[in-house]
Design a protein around this motif. Sequence first.
Motif, PDB file in Angstrom:
ATOM      1  N   VAL A 180       3.593   0.634   4.779  1.00  0.00           N
ATOM      2  CA  VAL A 180       3.658   1.583   3.667  1.00  0.00           C
ATOM      3  C   VAL A 180       2.252   2.013   3.270  1.00  0.00           C
ATOM      4  CG1 VAL A 180       5.831   0.648   2.764  1.00  0.00           C
ATOM      5  CG2 VAL A 180       3.649  -0.292   1.962  1.00  0.00           C
ATOM      6  N   GLU A 181       2.175   3.081   2.507  1.00  0.00           N
ATOM      7  CA  GLU A 181       0.889   3.502   1.976  1.00  0.00           C
ATOM      8  C   GLU A 181       0.412   2.478   0.950  1.00  0.00           C
ATOM      9  OE1 GLU A 181      -1.007   7.539   0.012  1.00  0.00           O
ATOM     10  OE2 GLU A 181       0.644   7.711   1.464  1.00  0.00           O
ATOM     11  N   ASN A 182      -0.878   2.185   0.968  1.00  0.00           N
ATOM     12  CA  ASN A 182      -1.432   1.170   0.078  1.00  0.00           C
ATOM     13  C   ASN A 182      -1.538   1.672  -1.356  1.00  0.00           C
ATOM     14  OD1 ASN A 182      -3.037  -0.957  -1.075  1.00  0.00           O
ATOM     15  ND2 ASN A 182      -4.866   0.268  -0.629  1.00  0.00           N
ATOM     16  N   THR A 183      -0.889   0.945  -2.270  1.00  0.00           N
ATOM     17  CA  THR A 183      -1.079   1.188  -3.701  1.00  0.00           C
ATOM     18  C   THR A 183      -1.544  -0.086  -4.406  1.00  0.00           C
ATOM     19  OG1 THR A 183       1.264   0.678  -4.113  1.00  0.00           O
ATOM     20  CG2 THR A 183       0.689   3.002  -3.784  1.00  0.00           C
ATOM     21  N   MET A 184      -1.786  -1.139  -3.636  1.00  0.00           N
ATOM     22  CA  MET A 184      -2.134  -2.438  -4.204  1.00  0.00           C
ATOM     23  C   MET A 184      -3.620  -2.540  -4.545  1.00  0.00           C
ATOM     24  SD  MET A 184       0.040  -4.852  -1.587  1.00  0.00           S
ATOM     25  CE  MET A 184      -0.393  -6.358  -2.451  1.00  0.00           C
ATOM     26  N   TYR A 185      -4.458  -1.969  -3.693  1.00  0.00           N
ATOM     27  CA  TYR A 185      -5.896  -2.086  -3.865  1.00  0.00           C
ATOM     28  C   TYR A 185      -6.506  -0.689  -3.956  1.00  0.00           C
ATOM     29  CZ  TYR A 185      -5.126  -6.879  -2.302  1.00  0.00           C
ATOM     30  OH  TYR A 185      -4.671  -8.164  -2.192  1.00  0.00           O
ATOM     31  N   THR A 186      -7.365  -0.504  -4.935  1.00  0.00           N
ATOM     32  CA  THR A 186      -8.037   0.782  -5.095  1.00  0.00           C
ATOM     33  C   THR A 186      -9.515   0.541  -5.376  1.00  0.00           C
ATOM     34  OG1 THR A 186      -7.558   0.854  -7.471  1.00  0.00           O
ATOM     35  CG2 THR A 186      -5.978   1.933  -6.002  1.00  0.00           C
ATOM     36  N   ALA A 187     -10.333   1.480  -4.937  1.00  0.00           N
ATOM     37  CA  ALA A 187     -11.763   1.449  -5.238  1.00  0.00           C
ATOM     38  C   ALA A 187     -12.301   2.853  -5.006  1.00  0.00           C
ATOM     39  CB  ALA A 187     -12.491   0.444  -4.348  1.00  0.00           C
ATOM     40  N   ASN A 188     -13.345   3.218  -5.728  1.00  0.00           N
ATOM     41  CA  ASN A 188     -13.858   4.580  -5.591  1.00  0.00           C
ATOM     42  C   ASN A 188     -14.517   4.825  -4.242  1.00  0.00           C
ATOM     43  OD1 ASN A 188     -16.239   3.186  -5.919  1.00  0.00           O
ATOM     44  ND2 ASN A 188     -16.766   4.085  -7.901  1.00  0.00           N
ATOM     45  N   TYR A 189     -14.775   3.766  -3.479  1.00  0.00           N
ATOM     46  CA  TYR A 189     -15.360   3.939  -2.144  1.00  0.00           C
ATOM     47  C   TYR A 189     -14.309   3.843  -1.037  1.00  0.00           C
ATOM     48  CZ  TYR A 189     -15.406  -1.160  -2.730  1.00  0.00           C
ATOM     49  OH  TYR A 189     -15.059  -2.452  -2.997  1.00  0.00           O
ATOM     50  N   PHE A 190     -13.040   3.642  -1.387  1.00  0.00           N
ATOM     51  CA  PHE A 190     -11.973   3.644  -0.384  1.00  0.00           C
ATOM     52  C   PHE A 190     -11.752   5.060   0.141  1.00  0.00           C
ATOM     53  CE2 PHE A 190      -9.052  -0.277  -1.220  1.00  0.00           C
ATOM     54  CZ  PHE A 190     -10.127  -1.115  -1.047  1.00  0.00           C
ATOM     55  N   PRO A 191     -11.319   5.213   1.391  1.00  0.00           N
ATOM     56  CA  PRO A 191     -10.892   6.524   1.879  1.00  0.00           C
ATOM     57  C   PRO A 191      -9.647   6.989   1.117  1.00  0.00           C
ATOM     58  CG  PRO A 191     -10.416   4.824   3.489  1.00  0.00           C
ATOM     59  CD  PRO A 191     -11.228   4.177   2.434  1.00  0.00           C
ATOM     60  N   LYS A 192      -9.300   8.261   1.265  1.00  0.00           N
ATOM     61  CA  LYS A 192      -8.193   8.825   0.481  1.00  0.00           C
ATOM     62  C   LYS A 192      -6.869   8.134   0.761  1.00  0.00           C
ATOM     63  CE  LYS A 192     -10.094  13.471  -0.172  1.00  0.00           C
ATOM     64  NZ  LYS A 192      -9.914  14.926   0.130  1.00  0.00           N
ATOM     65  N   LYS A 193      -6.617   7.795   2.020  1.00  0.00           N
ATOM     66  CA  LYS A 193      -5.355   7.138   2.367  1.00  0.00           C
ATOM     67  C   LYS A 193      -5.621   5.836   3.110  1.00  0.00           C
ATOM     68  CE  LYS A 193      -1.800  10.696   2.334  1.00  0.00           C
ATOM     69  NZ  LYS A 193      -0.623  11.225   3.066  1.00  0.00           N
ATOM     70  N   THR A 194      -4.998   4.786   2.628  1.00  0.00           N
ATOM     71  CA  THR A 194      -5.042   3.491   3.296  1.00  0.00           C
ATOM     72  C   THR A 194      -3.619   2.959   3.381  1.00  0.00           C
ATOM     73  OG1 THR A 194      -5.454   2.353   1.196  1.00  0.00           O
ATOM     74  CG2 THR A 194      -7.378   2.993   2.494  1.00  0.00           C
ATOM     75  N   TYR A 195      -3.407   1.975   4.239  1.00  0.00           N
ATOM     76  CA  TYR A 195      -2.038   1.529   4.533  1.00  0.00           C
ATOM     77  C   TYR A 195      -1.960   0.005   4.555  1.00  0.00           C
ATOM     78  CZ  TYR A 195      -1.712   6.382   5.958  1.00  0.00           C
ATOM     79  OH  TYR A 195      -1.761   7.757   5.968  1.00  0.00           O
ATOM     80  N   VAL A 196      -0.741  -0.473   4.350  1.00  0.00           N
ATOM     81  CA  VAL A 196      -0.492  -1.910   4.321  1.00  0.00           C
ATOM     82  C   VAL A 196       0.713  -2.228   5.203  1.00  0.00           C
ATOM     83  CG1 VAL A 196       0.447  -3.764   2.874  1.00  0.00           C
ATOM     84  CG2 VAL A 196      -1.499  -2.437   2.066  1.00  0.00           C
ATOM     85  N   LEU A 197       0.554  -3.205   6.090  1.00  0.00           N
ATOM     86  CA  LEU A 197       1.690  -3.833   6.764  1.00  0.00           C
ATOM     87  C   LEU A 197       2.067  -5.048   5.926  1.00  0.00           C
ATOM     88  CD1 LEU A 197       3.641  -4.246   9.214  1.00  0.00           C
ATOM     89  CD2 LEU A 197       1.851  -5.709  10.196  1.00  0.00           C
ATOM     90  N   ARG A 198       3.319  -5.105   5.468  1.00  0.00           N
ATOM     91  CA  ARG A 198       3.791  -6.226   4.636  1.00  0.00           C
ATOM     92  C   ARG A 198       4.829  -7.008   5.423  1.00  0.00           C
ATOM     93  NH1 ARG A 198       7.466  -7.617   0.160  1.00  0.00           N
ATOM     94  NH2 ARG A 198       8.790  -5.832   0.645  1.00  0.00           N
ATOM     95  N   VAL A 199       4.590  -8.314   5.567  1.00  0.00           N
ATOM     96  CA  VAL A 199       5.469  -9.171   6.371  1.00  0.00           C
ATOM     97  C   VAL A 199       5.811 -10.428   5.578  1.00  0.00           C
ATOM     98  CG1 VAL A 199       5.749 -10.423   8.536  1.00  0.00           C
ATOM     99  CG2 VAL A 199       4.381  -8.330   8.492  1.00  0.00           C
ATOM    100  N   ARG A 200       7.110 -10.750   5.484  1.00  0.00           N
ATOM    101  CA  ARG A 200       7.571 -11.954   4.796  1.00  0.00           C
ATOM    102  C   ARG A 200       8.411 -12.801   5.752  1.00  0.00           C
ATOM    103  NH1 ARG A 200      11.356 -11.344   1.411  1.00  0.00           N
ATOM    104  NH2 ARG A 200      10.961 -13.118   0.029  1.00  0.00           N
ATOM    105  N   GLY A 201       8.219 -14.122   5.692  1.00  0.00           N
ATOM    106  CA  GLY A 201       9.005 -15.017   6.525  1.00  0.00           C
ATOM    107  C   GLY A 201       8.739 -16.466   6.176  1.00  0.00           C
ATOM    108  N   LYS A 202       9.520 -17.367   6.779  1.00  0.00           N
ATOM    109  CA  LYS A 202       9.387 -18.799   6.469  1.00  0.00           C
ATOM    110  C   LYS A 202       8.290 -19.472   7.272  1.00  0.00           C
ATOM    111  CE  LYS A 202      13.740 -20.163   4.432  1.00  0.00           C
ATOM    112  NZ  LYS A 202      14.805 -21.175   4.411  1.00  0.00           N
ATOM    113  N   GLY A 203       7.960 -18.926   8.412  1.00  0.00           N
ATOM    114  CA  GLY A 203       6.926 -19.571   9.208  1.00  0.00           C
ATOM    115  C   GLY A 203       6.355 -18.617  10.232  1.00  0.00           C
TER     116      GLY A 203
END
Length: 258
Positions: A180-203
């Motif tokens: 998904v598009e990153n909305t978790m981390y922001t900074a004025n030196y970040f590029p306009k669009k950044t992305y996050v792979l989010r993975v959940r599991g037991k091991g």
Amino acid sequence: MKKYFYVITIQYLGYRFHGWQKQPDVKTVHLMIDRTLNYILEGKRFKSLGSGRTDAMVSAECAAFELFVFEPIKDLKSFLDLFNHNLPQDIRALDIHEVDEKFNIIKHSKIKEYIYLFTHGEKCHPFCAPIMTTILNNLDINLMKEGAKLFEGAHYFKSYCFRPTDNGVYNREILTSELVENTMYTANYFPKKTYVLRVRGKGFMRNQIRLMMGTLIDLGKGNINLDTIKASLQSGSTIKMNYIAPASGLILNAIEFE
């Protein structure tokens, strides 16, 4: 002697550490935690045990370790404040609570959530380097989103284990896998669009998330297609995924004890 057991949750920036596990002659997260505990406990006996390992340069929003001591901690808040006061600035303790002797932080069933933060197509500000991977090639993000969903569910993940053996357990279930598009981390030196792979599991196996991310990057570059990923997840697959994405983009985001 009677033992007392506590779980402490922490967060850390992994960029200058050689991972969690203590190793000779290098600075690790566990080493700095134990040094700090030894100081604030004034040399009293203790033991600390992490819930799992992170590799060199990998960060954590929420990790945990179990602390074993032989005298009760009378004021948990004061202890946490003292711990934070003496920890290096790139490690912070978030919480402490007491558990009973039946709790085992390694064996206790838990769900971990990892995120992988990245951007593509342009050289980034150097300040991005500690938590974000920059892929200079242009990537097909929509195709990568499709690829990420293929990992979700129960599959055979031998292709996503670093140096697998013939007797490993490779049938694993991933509860969530999404790009998904990153909305978790922001900074004025970040590029306009950044992305996050989010993975959940037991091991997760060694380098599993980074191999999954590397595969998605290869998919986004056009080096492989969706069928390659589908085939790599089939039981008995011998397909080798060789691109391990850089460590600094990986963050242990959450850990939930069941």
